[in-house]
Design a protein around this motif. Structure first.
Motif, short mmCIF file in Angstrom:
data_model
loop_
_atom_site.label_atom_id
_atom_site.label_comp_id
_atom_site.label_asym_id
_atom_site.label_seq_id
_atom_site.Cartn_x
_atom_site.Cartn_y
_atom_site.Cartn_z
N GLY A 177 0.79 -1.23 0.00
CA GLY A 177 0.00 0.00 0.00
C GLY A 177 0.82 1.27 0.00
N PHE B 32 -3.67 -0.62 -2.31
CA PHE B 32 -4.44 0.55 -1.89
C PHE B 32 -3.55 1.78 -1.92
CE2 PHE B 32 -2.79 -1.16 2.16
CZ PHE B 32 -2.22 -0.04 2.72
N TRP C 221 -4.07 5.67 -0.33
CA TRP C 221 -4.96 6.49 0.48
C TRP C 221 -4.30 7.82 0.82
CZ3 TRP C 221 -5.57 1.81 4.26
CH2 TRP C 221 -6.40 0.83 3.66
N THR D 212 -10.20 7.09 2.05
CA THR D 212 -10.02 5.83 1.33
C THR D 212 -10.89 5.70 0.08
OG1 THR D 212 -11.63 4.78 2.81
CG2 THR D 212 -9.30 4.63 3.43
N THR E 106 -8.71 1.33 -3.74
CA THR E 106 -8.71 0.23 -2.79
C THR E 106 -9.11 -1.02 -3.54
OG1 THR E 106 -9.38 1.69 -0.97
CG2 THR E 106 -9.63 -0.67 -0.62
N ALA F 71 -13.17 -2.30 0.22
CA ALA F 71 -13.48 -0.89 -0.05
C ALA F 71 -14.84 -0.51 0.54
CB ALA F 71 -13.47 -0.64 -1.55
N TYR G 283 -9.33 -5.95 6.45
CA TYR G 283 -8.90 -6.48 5.15
C TYR G 283 -9.04 -8.00 5.11
CZ TYR G 283 -5.37 -7.67 1.53
OH TYR G 283 -4.69 -8.19 0.45
#
Length: 289
Positions: A14, A212, A214, A232, A243, A249, A280
């Motif tokens: 991420g 992801f 963010w 997000t 995401t 998501a 997650y």
């Protein structure tokens, strides 16, 4: 031989973008509170890990060159020493790494120009040319991709934001242009796009690599208190946000409020990365948001 993929086989890859001092390093370091992500290690390009020194449960390596980062990567890939046990790595920050890479490229080009009069002359190591951006971008993307492809390792990257504003009218006078810039400084003209502080090609590549991307928004209240919101979903000028995993998501929604408790960022009362990791894994394992 193909094997059945399960949620236990997946690692987080991420990117979190946010202002300097906003809490990105502390957010990532809370992975030390997640058994599946600990031990953890910060690969520090900024020299800014003092914010997590009080934890005493996070490994740290100060990175000062791309050659050193490449050497660290091979130690990780080969399970050398403590890297055999470390489960999570944080590149902090990706923006500083990209700057370092560009500086190395331009410095090498300057030295070459001094030694070979057939090359275009350069005035100093700060004489950056367009081809330097291309070379440094390729090098940086390659190393980011290597880390993204590490099996069995969580890899998280931080980046500073770059704000893109509308341009003044093409027929604006110099006085009007200065007034336009002043209004940007006062916050009267809002950015039309907020992106990671990379070149566009590098930014597109990094966002494409990760699961992801963010934005950690930080707003200072009148009383001086900081309010942190992990955004997000795409909103306003934040077009880069993504995401992977529709259920993940959906469970995240538009974002999460990040509180700071005893130097540890929390979401809904849990260490931030533990909350995000558990959400997650649960959406993948149960098939429910």
């Amino acid at each position: 031989m193909p094997e059945m993929l399960t949620s236990d086989d997946l690692c987080l890859k991420g990117l979190v973008v946010g202002p300097a001092g906003g809490g990105k390093t502390s957010l990532f370091a809370s992975a030390a509170d997640v058994p599946e992500m600990s031990p953890t290690c910060v690969l520090d390009f900024e020299g800014g890990s003092i914010s997590i020194a009080h934890r005493r449960d996070v490994y740290h390596e100060r990175i000062k060159s791309t050659a050193q980062l490449q050497s660290v990567f091979f130690d990780i890939a080969n399970g050398k020493g403590v890297h055999k046990d470390i489960k999570s790595y944080f590149i902090d920050s990706g923006s500083e790494f990209a700057e370092l890479c560009l500086e190395e490229v331009t410095a090498a080009a300057f030295v070459a120009s001094q030694q070979n009069d057939r090359l275009a002359p350069r005035e100093s190591v700060d004489d950056v040319q367009l081809k330097d951006y291309g070379k440094s971008t390729r090098r940086t993307r390659r190393l980011f991709r290597w880390f993204k492809d590490l099996d069995g390792k969580h890899v998280l990257i931080s980046a500073l934001p770059q704000f893109r504003y509308p341009q003044p009218p093409p027929n604006a006078s110099e006085v009007e242009k200065r007034a336009f810039d002043a209004n940007i400084q006062r916050g009267l003209i809002k950015p039309i796009q907020i992106v990671p502080a990379f070149t566009q090609k590098l930014g597109d590549g990094v966002v494409g690599y990760v699961d992801f991307a963010w934005y950690l928004n930080v707003v200072e209240q009148k009383d001086g208190a900081l309010v942190r919101q992990l955004i997000t979903q795409r909103t306003g000028p934040l077009h880069f946000i993504k995401t992977r995993g529709p259920l993940f998501a959906q469970a995240l929604g538009a974002g999460c409020t990040v509180e700071m408790a005893d130097g540890i960022p929390t979401i809904n009362g849990e260490p931030a990365m533990r909350y995000l990791f558990d959400l997650y894994r649960s959406t993948l394992a149960t098939g429910r948001a």
